[in-house]
Enzyme design. Structure first.
Site, PDB file in Angstrom:
ATOM      1  CG  ASP A 117      26.610   6.905 -10.993  1.00  0.00           C
ATOM      2  OD1 ASP A 117      25.584   7.011 -11.692  1.00  0.00           O
ATOM      3  OD2 ASP A 117      26.738   6.029 -10.116  1.00  0.00           O
ATOM      4  CG  ASP A 153      22.380  15.088 -19.042  1.00  0.00           C
ATOM      5  OD1 ASP A 153      23.066  14.231 -18.429  1.00  0.00           O
ATOM      6  OD2 ASP A 153      21.518  15.775 -18.472  1.00  0.00           O
TER       7      ASP A 153
HETATM    8  N1  SAH Z   1      22.700   3.450 -18.474  1.00  0.00           N
HETATM    9  C1  SAH Z   1      21.394   3.735 -17.922  1.00  0.00           C
HETATM   10  C2  SAH Z   1      21.465   4.088 -16.438  1.00  0.00           C
HETATM   11  C3  SAH Z   1      22.282   5.312 -16.107  1.00  0.00           C
HETATM   12  S1  SAH Z   1      22.409   5.599 -14.333  1.00  0.00           S
HETATM   13  C4  SAH Z   1      20.705   4.818 -18.733  1.00  0.00           C
HETATM   14  O1  SAH Z   1      21.377   5.509 -19.490  1.00  0.00           O
HETATM   15  O2  SAH Z   1      19.491   4.973 -18.593  1.00  0.00           O
HETATM   16  C5  SAH Z   1      24.000   4.902 -13.998  1.00  0.00           C
HETATM   17  C6  SAH Z   1      23.920   3.436 -13.600  1.00  0.00           C
HETATM   18  O3  SAH Z   1      25.232   2.928 -13.495  1.00  0.00           O
HETATM   19  C7  SAH Z   1      23.263   3.213 -12.235  1.00  0.00           C
HETATM   20  O4  SAH Z   1      22.277   2.209 -12.338  1.00  0.00           O
HETATM   21  C8  SAH Z   1      24.421   2.791 -11.335  1.00  0.00           C
HETATM   22  O5  SAH Z   1      24.019   1.916 -10.313  1.00  0.00           O
HETATM   23  C9  SAH Z   1      25.354   2.138 -12.316  1.00  0.00           C
HETATM   24  N2  SAH Z   1      26.765   2.199 -11.936  1.00  0.00           N
HETATM   25  C10 SAH Z   1      27.428   3.325 -11.596  1.00  0.00           C
HETATM   26  N3  SAH Z   1      28.705   3.051 -11.292  1.00  0.00           N
HETATM   27  C11 SAH Z   1      28.867   1.721 -11.467  1.00  0.00           C
HETATM   28  C12 SAH Z   1      29.973   0.853 -11.315  1.00  0.00           C
HETATM   29  N4  SAH Z   1      31.153   1.307 -10.897  1.00  0.00           N
HETATM   30  N5  SAH Z   1      29.810  -0.459 -11.567  1.00  0.00           N
HETATM   31  C13 SAH Z   1      28.581  -0.917 -11.976  1.00  0.00           C
HETATM   32  N6  SAH Z   1      27.499  -0.133 -12.135  1.00  0.00           N
HETATM   33  C14 SAH Z   1      27.635   1.167 -11.894  1.00  0.00           C
END
Ligand code: SAH
Length: 212
Positions: A117, A153
């Protein structure tokens, strides 16, 4: 990634043998959990688990732990793992800032961060999974030669992450702004769900690998 709240997801997660339920019991006991002393690689923010399931299938000699904070998302990974029953894959439903409660010093060989994120507001910078604060947490659980592999990205997040890593004294082992055009780095590249989606839209994928 956030999915609609799925009724009963907490119960399904609670009953799954592939989810670690008591993370405080984990440090120093991962060998017992997996039944061997193979290296441990983790993905933080695993989403629905496509990337880790593929890696676990390809590399039976490595143990994988997927970390995800949302039950509704983790549920998707559990459903896939229920079909495959890969012995070298486990999940933790956890907020990543508690990493040090689940892993002891030097217990992790590699950390994957994929399409984390972005938290674009400055005041939320500490929440980015590549902030100095998170890098310090990784420093605590990674073994001496352990590494962090990051793909995104999002150019702003990537540049911020590079600065954070340099500022915290990490060494850059590899770095590209267009992964899919780098033959060497593409060898063995496993596409994540987001990577497939964003590269199909024409976005270049940035990647770095760092170690201390
Ligand atoms: N890695 C996957 C998903 C990316 S979206 C891919 O590349 O397709 C980012 C994911 O990280 C989301 O599912 C979100 O819930 C999780 N996430 C974000 N911050 C987090 C945190 N602090 N602890 C655990 N999970 C987290």
């Amino acid at each position: 990634m956030r999915l609609r709240n799925i009724k009963g997801s907490r119960e399904i997660i609670g009953a799954s043998d592939y989810v670690i339920h008591d993370m405080d019991q984990c440090p120093g006991r991962w060998g017992e959990i997996f039944g061997n002393d193979n290296p441990i690689h983790i993905e933080i923010g695993m989403g629905k688990g496509k990337f880790l399931l593929e890696l676990a299938r390809e590399n039976p000699g490595i143990n994988y732990v997927g970390i995800e904070k949302y039950s509704s998302v983790l549920l998707r990974a559990i459903e896939k793992q229920r079909e495959e029953e890969l012995p070298n894959l486990r999940f933790l439903r956890m907020e990543a800032e508690h990493l040090g409660q689940a892993f002891g010093e030097g217990e992790v060989q590699r950390i994957y961060l994929n399409f984390s994120d972005p938290w674009p507001k400055d005041r939320h910078a500490k929440r980015r999974l590549t902030s100095r604060e998170f890098l310090a947490r990784y420093d605590g659980v990674l073994e001496k030669n352990g590494s962090v592999e990051f793909k995104t990205d999002n150019r702003e997040l990537f540049d911020f992450s590079l600065e954070a890593a340099k500022g915290a004294g990490w060494k850059l082992l590899a770095c590209t702004y267009d992964l899919h055009r780098e033959k060497e780095l593409m060898e063995g590249n496993v596409m994540t769900e987001y990577e497939e989606r964003f590269s199909a839209q024409g976005n270049p994928i940035h990647k770095f690998i760092i170690c201390r």
